[in-house]
Design a protein around this motif. Structure first.
Motif, mmCIF file in Angstrom:
data_model
loop_
_atom_site.group_PDB
_atom_site.id
_atom_site.type_symbol
_atom_site.label_atom_id
_atom_site.label_comp_id
_atom_site.label_asym_id
_atom_site.label_seq_id
_atom_site.Cartn_x
_atom_site.Cartn_y
_atom_site.Cartn_z
ATOM 1 N N GLU A 115 0.704 -1.230 -0.017
ATOM 2 C CA GLU A 115 0.113 -0.154 -0.024
ATOM 3 C C GLU A 115 0.838 1.094 0.065
ATOM 4 O O GLU A 115 0.213 2.306 -0.371
ATOM 5 N N HIS A 116 2.053 1.146 0.224
ATOM 6 C CA HIS A 116 3.083 2.423 0.193
ATOM 7 C C HIS A 116 3.597 2.604 -0.882
ATOM 8 O O HIS A 116 3.813 3.850 -1.326
ATOM 9 N N SER A 117 3.104 1.699 -2.097
ATOM 10 C CA SER A 117 3.335 2.210 -3.290
ATOM 11 C C SER A 117 2.143 2.931 -4.276
ATOM 12 O O SER A 117 2.421 3.429 -5.300
ATOM 13 N N LEU A 118 1.172 2.931 -3.365
ATOM 14 C CA LEU A 118 0.008 3.586 -4.031
ATOM 15 C C LEU A 118 0.321 5.015 -4.186
ATOM 16 O O LEU A 118 1.024 5.889 -3.313
ATOM 17 N N ASP A 120 -0.167 9.041 -3.740
ATOM 18 C CA ASP A 120 -0.699 9.781 -2.415
ATOM 19 C C ASP A 120 -2.209 9.952 -2.597
ATOM 20 O O ASP A 120 -2.744 10.064 -1.571
ATOM 21 N N GLN A 123 -3.738 6.778 -1.425
ATOM 22 C CA GLN A 123 -3.151 6.222 -0.063
ATOM 23 C C GLN A 123 -4.187 7.164 1.054
ATOM 24 O O GLN A 123 -4.495 6.662 1.959
ATOM 25 N N LEU A 126 -7.492 6.001 1.209
ATOM 26 C CA LEU A 126 -7.808 4.612 2.052
ATOM 27 C C LEU A 126 -7.626 4.757 3.352
ATOM 28 O O LEU A 126 -8.555 4.148 4.104
ATOM 29 N N ARG A 127 -6.507 5.950 4.087
ATOM 30 C CA ARG A 127 -6.603 6.142 5.322
ATOM 31 C C ARG A 127 -7.851 6.563 5.772
ATOM 32 O O ARG A 127 -8.302 6.159 6.780
#
Length: 146
Positions: A115-118, A120, A123, A126-127
């Motif tokens: 998910e860190h590759s999503l 910004d 991301q 999603l958060r």
């Protein structure tokens, strides 16, 4: 799916009806006039709808909803199949509940492992969405032509 139903990108004239459709069947899916919307309609009845939220380097397919009387008849699949060309020109994502993973996999979306590759924008959404829906997963469109 009925042969008399058709898929169309929403014109401004239809926006109030699509907004009402979302308010009735998917209240958290708030359409925006500036975002592309597609619907399947049969005469004046909206059967299914989906939105695409554009960002600079990607897009988010969101708000896929089918009228309750027409569910489990393939309308959601028909919308996703019709939008393949929209998904192929820019990285395209969706955020959904784990039980929907098989459905989206049938339409060339794959689970995002890192998910860190999503991007910004994805991301961040999603958060925020996980505050109320902690099980939410991210998927990315990955066709054979990409």
């Amino acid at each position: 799916m009925s042969t008399s139903a058709n898929i169309t990108q929403v014109e401004a004239l239809w926006f109030p009806l699509v907004k009402k459709f979302y308010q009735t069947y998917y209240p958290s899916g708030k359409p925006n006039k500036s975002e592309p919307l597609w619907v399947i309609k049969q005469g004046p009845t909206i059967i299914a709808a989906v939105r695409i939220k554009p960002f600079v380097d990607c897009q988010l397919m969101t708000g896929l909803v089918t009228h309750p009387e027409y569910r489990q008849q393939g309308y959601g699949s028909t919308l996703l199949d019709a939008l393949r060309s929209e998904f192929e020109h820019i990285p395209s994502f969706c955020l959904n509940q784990p039980e929907l993973i098989p459905f989206y996999q049938q339409h060339d979306f794959v689970l995002v492992q890192d998910e860190h590759s999503l991007p910004d924008d994805i991301q961040g959404r999603l958060r925020r969405y996980r505050v109320k829906q902690p099980e939410l997963v991210a998927m990315v469109y990955q066709s054979a032509t990409r």
